[in-house]
Design a protein around this motif. Structure first.
Motif, mmCIF file in Angstrom:
data_model
loop_
_atom_site.group_PDB
_atom_site.id
_atom_site.type_symbol
_atom_site.label_atom_id
_atom_site.label_comp_id
_atom_site.label_asym_id
_atom_site.label_seq_id
_atom_site.Cartn_x
_atom_site.Cartn_y
_atom_site.Cartn_z
ATOM 1 N N PHE A 85 0.851 -1.195 0.000
ATOM 2 C CA PHE A 85 0.000 0.000 0.000
ATOM 3 C C PHE A 85 0.885 1.242 0.000
ATOM 4 N N HIS A 86 0.322 2.340 -0.445
ATOM 5 C CA HIS A 86 1.002 3.639 -0.371
ATOM 6 C C HIS A 86 -0.039 4.720 -0.129
ATOM 7 N N THR A 87 0.345 5.700 0.661
ATOM 8 C CA THR A 87 -0.601 6.715 1.136
ATOM 9 C C THR A 87 -0.049 8.113 0.900
ATOM 10 N N GLY A 88 -0.933 9.022 0.502
ATOM 11 C CA GLY A 88 -0.599 10.430 0.355
ATOM 12 C C GLY A 88 -1.504 11.288 1.210
ATOM 13 N N ILE A 89 -1.527 12.566 0.927
ATOM 14 C CA ILE A 89 -2.377 13.471 1.691
ATOM 15 C C ILE A 89 -3.846 13.215 1.390
ATOM 16 N N TRP A 90 -4.147 12.878 0.134
ATOM 17 C CA TRP A 90 -5.543 12.749 -0.278
ATOM 18 C C TRP A 90 -6.033 11.307 -0.292
ATOM 19 N N TYR A 91 -5.232 10.375 -0.792
ATOM 20 C CA TYR A 91 -5.705 9.002 -0.982
ATOM 21 C C TYR A 91 -4.715 7.995 -0.414
ATOM 22 N N SER A 92 -5.269 6.827 -0.071
ATOM 23 C CA SER A 92 -4.478 5.661 0.297
ATOM 24 C C SER A 92 -4.831 4.540 -0.674
ATOM 25 N N CYS A 93 -3.839 4.047 -1.394
ATOM 26 C CA CYS A 93 -4.059 3.027 -2.421
ATOM 27 C C CYS A 93 -3.449 1.708 -1.971
ATOM 28 N N GLU A 94 -4.199 0.617 -2.199
ATOM 29 C CA GLU A 94 -3.771 -0.716 -1.776
ATOM 30 C C GLU A 94 -3.789 -1.670 -2.960
ATOM 31 N N GLU A 95 -2.912 -2.634 -2.912
ATOM 32 C CA GLU A 95 -2.871 -3.671 -3.933
ATOM 33 C C GLU A 95 -4.155 -4.501 -3.869
ATOM 34 N N ASN A 96 -4.748 -4.727 -5.014
ATOM 35 C CA ASN A 96 -5.974 -5.527 -5.080
ATOM 36 C C ASN A 96 -5.600 -7.001 -5.185
ATOM 37 N N ILE A 97 -5.895 -7.771 -4.124
ATOM 38 C CA ILE A 97 -5.478 -9.174 -4.103
ATOM 39 C C ILE A 97 -6.431 -10.068 -4.891
#
Length: 273
Positions: A85-97
């Motif tokens: 996963f990686h996170t910024g100020i606006w969004y947090s994105c995760e790998e879709n398993i």
């Protein structure tokens, strides 16, 4: 002096531009923090045959008879996946398993209620940081175009230094507030999001690199302003000293001239009388 002042102005503009590009990139990207999340493996199916739990080895039986008790021999960490996963100020994105790609959700919604105010302050500070960088960059560019007029250049230089210093302070506060919010979210955030391990990403490095370039630009601008003022004072001092020496020389010549005239007048009077 004019060449040195222009070189210092070009250096300040370059540093300010780098700070602006770095801060804008960091603000819109989602790699401030990145790591892995520990999530349960999904059940195996027709479309999922790896990194999943296969209870009986018979997919058809699993699908047709839901009342049968199924067992899995996987225990401990074998029952879990570690997704990126990686996170910024606006969004947090995760790998879709379950499929290719990523799924993202708002980081503002993930933050605890007690930290949402701090997060919004961080966002506002980041926006003001970028806005003040734009103002400082514009003033520095105007200074380059007014290099022929030293007085106007000094005024623009002073304002650019003030705006750049203020932007740097706002950027530092914004980065620190976001770091605090993320660390609290790691502990108190939703169960399905909490990281198993994490570290700071390249967006975070860009943000602090932007702050470094911003402060370097402000120091360069202040240094240019100070050097220009000192050079003017030094030249003024030399001019005034030369003027006083010239005035003293002229006064001495005048006194000498009047003395000679007075002596000649006295001699002429004595001859007459």
């Amino acid at each position: 002096m004019k060449t040195n002042r222009r070189c210092r102005a070009l250096l300040a503009v370059s540093l300010n531009l780098m700070a602006l590009l770095f801060s804008t990139t960091a603000f819109i990207t989602t790699h401030w923090c990145e790591g892995t999340q520990r999530v349960p493996k999904p059940n195996c199916g027709k479309d999922k045959k790896t990194n999943c739990l296969n209870y009986s080895g018979n997919e058809t039986a699993n699908e047709t008879n839901q009342n049968v008790v199924h067992y899995s021999w996987e225990t401990g960490d074998d029952r879990f996946l570690f997704r990126y996963f990686h996170t910024g100020i606006w969004y947090s994105c995760e790998e879709n398993i379950n499929a290719a790609g990523e799924k993202c959700r708002s980081f503002i919604d993930l933050a605890p209620a007690s930290e949402k105010g701090v997060l919004w302050l961080s966002v506002v500070s980041e926006v003001l940081y970028i806005a003040l960088l734009v103002v400082g960059f514009s003033l520095m560019c105007l200074e380059l175009f007014h290099s022929s007029n030293v007085i106007d250049g000094l005024k623009l230089n002073a304002f650019a230094a003030v705006f750049t210093v203020l932007s740097g302070l706002l950027g530092m506060v914004a980065h620190m507030m976001y770091t605090q919010v993320f660390q609290v979210t790691v502990s108190l955030g939703p169960e399905d999001w909490r990281p198993h391990s994490w570290d700071y990403g390249w967006s975070f490095c860009l943000a602090w690199g932007s702050f470094t370039c911003c402060m370097a630009a402000s120091v360069t601008t202040l240094n240019s302003y100070t050097k220009t003022v000192i050079e003017f004072r030094h030249k003024r001092k030399i001019f005034e000293q030369g003027y006083r020496e010239e005035q003293t020389f002229l006064d001495q010549e005048a006194i000498k001239y009047f003395r000679e005239r007075s002596v000649q007048s006295v001699s002429w009077s004595e001859e007459v009388f």
